[in-house]
Design an enzyme around this catalytic site. Structure first.
Site, PDB file in Angstrom:
ATOM      1  N   GLU A  16       0.853  -1.200   0.000  1.00  0.00           N
ATOM      2  CA  GLU A  16       0.000   0.000   0.000  1.00  0.00           C
ATOM      3  C   GLU A  16       0.882   1.240   0.000  1.00  0.00           C
ATOM      4  O   GLU A  16       1.877   1.304   0.726  1.00  0.00           O
ATOM      5  CB  GLU A  16      -0.896   0.032   1.243  1.00  0.00           C
ATOM      6  N   TYR A  49      -6.984   6.782  -0.566  1.00  0.00           N
ATOM      7  CA  TYR A  49      -7.790   7.915  -1.042  1.00  0.00           C
ATOM      8  C   TYR A  49      -8.068   8.767   0.178  1.00  0.00           C
ATOM      9  O   TYR A  49      -8.536   8.254   1.203  1.00  0.00           O
ATOM     10  CB  TYR A  49      -9.080   7.333  -1.611  1.00  0.00           C
ATOM     11  N   ARG A 106     -15.625   3.557   3.541  1.00  0.00           N
ATOM     12  CA  ARG A 106     -16.408   4.703   4.002  1.00  0.00           C
ATOM     13  C   ARG A 106     -15.506   5.890   4.311  1.00  0.00           C
ATOM     14  O   ARG A 106     -15.799   7.018   3.977  1.00  0.00           O
ATOM     15  CB  ARG A 106     -17.179   4.321   5.279  1.00  0.00           C
ATOM     16  N   GLY A 107     -14.356   5.628   4.961  1.00  0.00           N
ATOM     17  CA  GLY A 107     -13.497   6.720   5.427  1.00  0.00           C
ATOM     18  C   GLY A 107     -13.963   7.211   6.790  1.00  0.00           C
ATOM     19  O   GLY A 107     -15.023   6.796   7.290  1.00  0.00           O
ATOM     20  N   ASP A 108     -13.158   8.069   7.407  1.00  0.00           N
ATOM     21  CA  ASP A 108     -13.485   8.672   8.710  1.00  0.00           C
ATOM     22  C   ASP A 108     -13.449  10.171   8.547  1.00  0.00           C
ATOM     23  O   ASP A 108     -12.518  10.704   7.939  1.00  0.00           O
ATOM     24  CB  ASP A 108     -12.443   8.268   9.766  1.00  0.00           C
ATOM     25  N   TYR A 143     -11.716  -5.914   9.979  1.00  0.00           N
ATOM     26  CA  TYR A 143     -11.046  -5.513  11.216  1.00  0.00           C
ATOM     27  C   TYR A 143     -10.859  -6.697  12.169  1.00  0.00           C
ATOM     28  O   TYR A 143     -11.814  -7.124  12.830  1.00  0.00           O
ATOM     29  CB  TYR A 143     -11.882  -4.398  11.887  1.00  0.00           C
ATOM     30  N   HIS A 147     -14.316  -3.343  14.322  1.00  0.00           N
ATOM     31  CA  HIS A 147     -14.229  -1.905  14.034  1.00  0.00           C
ATOM     32  C   HIS A 147     -14.582  -1.123  15.299  1.00  0.00           C
ATOM     33  O   HIS A 147     -15.464  -1.531  16.066  1.00  0.00           O
ATOM     34  CB  HIS A 147     -15.182  -1.535  12.882  1.00  0.00           C
ATOM     35  N   GLN A 174      -7.380  -4.485   8.516  1.00  0.00           N
ATOM     36  CA  GLN A 174      -6.683  -3.451   9.268  1.00  0.00           C
ATOM     37  C   GLN A 174      -5.411  -4.089   9.832  1.00  0.00           C
ATOM     38  O   GLN A 174      -5.341  -5.319   9.971  1.00  0.00           O
ATOM     39  CB  GLN A 174      -7.606  -2.971  10.411  1.00  0.00           C
TER      40      GLN A 174
HETATM   41  P1  FAD Z   1     -17.932   0.548   6.782  1.00  0.00           P
HETATM   42  O1  FAD Z   1     -17.863  -0.782   6.142  1.00  0.00           O
HETATM   43  O2  FAD Z   1     -19.027   1.444   6.387  1.00  0.00           O
HETATM   44  O3  FAD Z   1     -17.976   0.297   8.366  1.00  0.00           O
HETATM   45  C1  FAD Z   1     -17.935   1.362   9.297  1.00  0.00           C
HETATM   46  C2  FAD Z   1     -18.713   0.962  10.554  1.00  0.00           C
HETATM   47  O4  FAD Z   1     -20.105   0.822  10.216  1.00  0.00           O
HETATM   48  C3  FAD Z   1     -18.306  -0.388  11.142  1.00  0.00           C
HETATM   49  O5  FAD Z   1     -18.454  -0.317  12.525  1.00  0.00           O
HETATM   50  C4  FAD Z   1     -19.294  -1.367  10.527  1.00  0.00           C
HETATM   51  O6  FAD Z   1     -19.495  -2.525  11.336  1.00  0.00           O
HETATM   52  C5  FAD Z   1     -20.550  -0.513  10.415  1.00  0.00           C
HETATM   53  N1  FAD Z   1     -21.370  -0.871   9.247  1.00  0.00           N
HETATM   54  C6  FAD Z   1     -20.919  -1.244   8.014  1.00  0.00           C
HETATM   55  N2  FAD Z   1     -21.944  -1.470   7.183  1.00  0.00           N
HETATM   56  C7  FAD Z   1     -23.079  -1.232   7.893  1.00  0.00           C
HETATM   57  C8  FAD Z   1     -24.452  -1.267   7.571  1.00  0.00           C
HETATM   58  N3  FAD Z   1     -24.849  -1.627   6.340  1.00  0.00           N
HETATM   59  N4  FAD Z   1     -25.343  -0.942   8.545  1.00  0.00           N
HETATM   60  C9  FAD Z   1     -24.922  -0.582   9.788  1.00  0.00           C
HETATM   61  N5  FAD Z   1     -23.625  -0.523  10.141  1.00  0.00           N
HETATM   62  C10 FAD Z   1     -22.708  -0.842   9.210  1.00  0.00           C
HETATM   63  N6  FAD Z   1      -9.577   5.410   5.036  1.00  0.00           N
HETATM   64  C11 FAD Z   1      -9.429   6.411   4.132  1.00  0.00           C
HETATM   65  O7  FAD Z   1      -9.880   7.524   4.380  1.00  0.00           O
HETATM   66  N7  FAD Z   1      -8.802   6.188   2.940  1.00  0.00           N
HETATM   67  C12 FAD Z   1      -8.292   4.987   2.591  1.00  0.00           C
HETATM   68  O8  FAD Z   1      -7.740   4.815   1.503  1.00  0.00           O
HETATM   69  C13 FAD Z   1      -8.414   3.915   3.524  1.00  0.00           C
HETATM   70  N8  FAD Z   1      -7.943   2.676   3.246  1.00  0.00           N
HETATM   71  C14 FAD Z   1      -8.138   1.643   4.124  1.00  0.00           C
HETATM   72  C15 FAD Z   1      -7.703   0.356   3.775  1.00  0.00           C
HETATM   73  C16 FAD Z   1      -7.895  -0.710   4.652  1.00  0.00           C
HETATM   74  C17 FAD Z   1      -7.429  -2.097   4.249  1.00  0.00           C
HETATM   75  C18 FAD Z   1      -8.508  -0.496   5.910  1.00  0.00           C
HETATM   76  C19 FAD Z   1      -8.687  -1.630   6.880  1.00  0.00           C
HETATM   77  C20 FAD Z   1      -8.958   0.778   6.263  1.00  0.00           C
HETATM   78  C21 FAD Z   1      -8.785   1.858   5.376  1.00  0.00           C
HETATM   79  N9  FAD Z   1      -9.245   3.154   5.675  1.00  0.00           N
HETATM   80  C22 FAD Z   1      -9.085   4.174   4.772  1.00  0.00           C
HETATM   81  C23 FAD Z   1      -9.863   3.436   6.979  1.00  0.00           C
HETATM   82  C24 FAD Z   1     -11.421   3.266   6.919  1.00  0.00           C
HETATM   83  O9  FAD Z   1     -11.985   4.253   6.101  1.00  0.00           O
HETATM   84  C25 FAD Z   1     -11.934   3.381   8.350  1.00  0.00           C
HETATM   85  O10 FAD Z   1     -11.523   2.251   9.081  1.00  0.00           O
HETATM   86  C26 FAD Z   1     -13.441   3.625   8.508  1.00  0.00           C
HETATM   87  O11 FAD Z   1     -13.713   3.862   9.896  1.00  0.00           O
HETATM   88  C27 FAD Z   1     -14.332   2.458   8.119  1.00  0.00           C
HETATM   89  O12 FAD Z   1     -14.322   2.228   6.787  1.00  0.00           O
HETATM   90  P2  FAD Z   1     -15.119   0.955   6.192  1.00  0.00           P
HETATM   91  O13 FAD Z   1     -14.983   1.028   4.735  1.00  0.00           O
HETATM   92  O14 FAD Z   1     -14.698  -0.290   6.865  1.00  0.00           O
HETATM   93  O15 FAD Z   1     -16.592   1.358   6.635  1.00  0.00           O
END
Ligand code: FAD
Length: 291
Positions: A16, A49, A106-108, A143, A147, A174
């Site tokens: 990465e 991203y 999703r991002g934070d 995670y 998460h 993660q």
């Molecule tokens: P989601 O899948 O949406 O999950 C977020 C939370 O919501 C979790 O607690 C999950 O259990 C819950 N959830 C998910 N789906 C639902 C649903 N349908 N209904 C209710 N609850 C739900 N961040 C960046 O900004 N840019 C990056 O490029 C980036 N790359 C990453 C690469 C990897 C391999 C990892 C592990 C993380 C990366 N992150 C990145 C960080 C990531 O954006 C954060 O960890 C963020 O908090 C969660 O993203 P997610 O895509 O897992 O979100």
């Protein structure tokens, strides 16, 4: 090539990188890093991203550059800061650059930025559904320690299942420093009917500068033995670097021995770190990562 196809043929090695913060020529250094990473024959290189969507242009360009030198890119895309128009713009550009693989996230919300977040895409699964029309091979994040927003690992896994149902055909974890969290995640995911490959993500701690990132971004547990070594040698950067690299090597060998489908190394844009790990594992990668 699509990563889901690759994973059916072989164990993957991937790295990465992230786009540099500054504009202008800042990307040049990263292009050099990417060229050095390519020399290690990775199956793909992923490009993060920005959580605020601010470096979207660079991220797509870097993915295009990776493709142009003959390595497969995996472009990350975050729905949180994006509108459907933003996503369409970046997705169209990725298609035009020949990028086939996207990690949907999703991002934070950045703490210091006053931007609207998750207005259009509340979760990664909603982004997956939206970008299905572009035909990318989709991956998503998972995670090993659950998460941070989920009360239990099982609630998080139920949401991971949704991400598989909406199109993710592989997952990248993660970072973690205790492999037993990864084995538990994989075991429980399989029990819940999540069948896609789960690629472990490894980030060596090579400097005390890495520690705030590990704590604040990921909340990953650092085992006592590793913590002790870091504390004892915190004043000796060259020793700390050896410890970090050796610990990552130990994690990777254990993961491969127990059947992980690949290894994804968070390089923090340090080609020398990836090279050092590769150098110690050349035989393992050569023998066990062949098609
Ligand atoms: P989601 O899948 O949406 O999950 C977020 C939370 O919501 C979790 O607690 C999950 O259990 C819950 N959830 C998910 N789906 C639902 C649903 N349908 N209904 C209710 N609850 C739900 N961040 C960046 O900004 N840019 C990056 O490029 C980036 N790359 C990453 C690469 C990897 C391999 C990892 C592990 C993380 C990366 N992150 C990145 C960080 C990531 O954006 C954060 O960890 C963020 O908090 C969660 O993203 P997610 O895509 O897992 O979100």
């Amino acid at each position: 090539m699509r990563i889901d196809k690759l994973l059916k043929q072989k164990r993957t090695l991937s790295f990465e990188v992230f786009p540099p913060k500054k504009d202008g020529n800042a990307a040049d250094g990263l292009f050099e890093t990417v060229k050095r990473l390519k020399a290690l024959s990775p199956d793909f290189i992923s490009v993060t991203y920005g959580a605020s969507g601010s470096n979207a242009r660079d991220a797509a360009e870097i993915s295009g550059f990776i493709k142009s030198i003959g390595t497969e890119p995996l472009a990350h895309l975050t729905g949180g800061p994006s509108s459907p128009d933003d996503i369409d713009r970046v997705a169209t550009k990725l298609v035009s650059l020949g990028v086939e693989n996207v990690l949907a996230l999703r991002g934070d919300k950045p703490k210091d930025e006053d931007i609207e977040y998750c207005k259009y895409f509340k979760h990664a699964s909603e982004l997956e559904s939206y970008i299905k029309k572009y035909g990318f091979c989709l991956g998503a994040a998972c995670y090993p320690e659950g998460h941070s927003e989920c009360e239990t690992l099982y609630a998080d896994l139920a949401n991971l299942k949704k991400k598989e149902e909406t199109g993710a055909s592989f997952f990248i974890t993660q970072i973690f420093y205790d492999n037993s969290y990864y084995y538990r995640l994989v075991g429980e995911a399989r029990r819940m009917g999540i069948n896609s490959p789960i690629i472990p993500g490894i980030m060596p701690i090579t400097s005390t500068k890495n520690l705030p990132a590990v704590k604040s971004m990921c909340g990953s547990t650092i085992p006592l033995e590793l913590r002790n070594m870091i504390e004892v040698y915190s004043g000796a950067p060259e020793v700390l670097r050896e410890i970090g690299i050796n610990y990552a090597v130990y994690q990777i060998i254990d993961l491969i021995a127990k059947g992980a489908p690949g290894v994804h190394i968070y390089t923090m844009n340090r080609a020398d770190t990836a090279e050092a790990i590769y150098g110690r594992l050349e035989n393992v990668f050569g023998r066990l990562f062949r098609a």
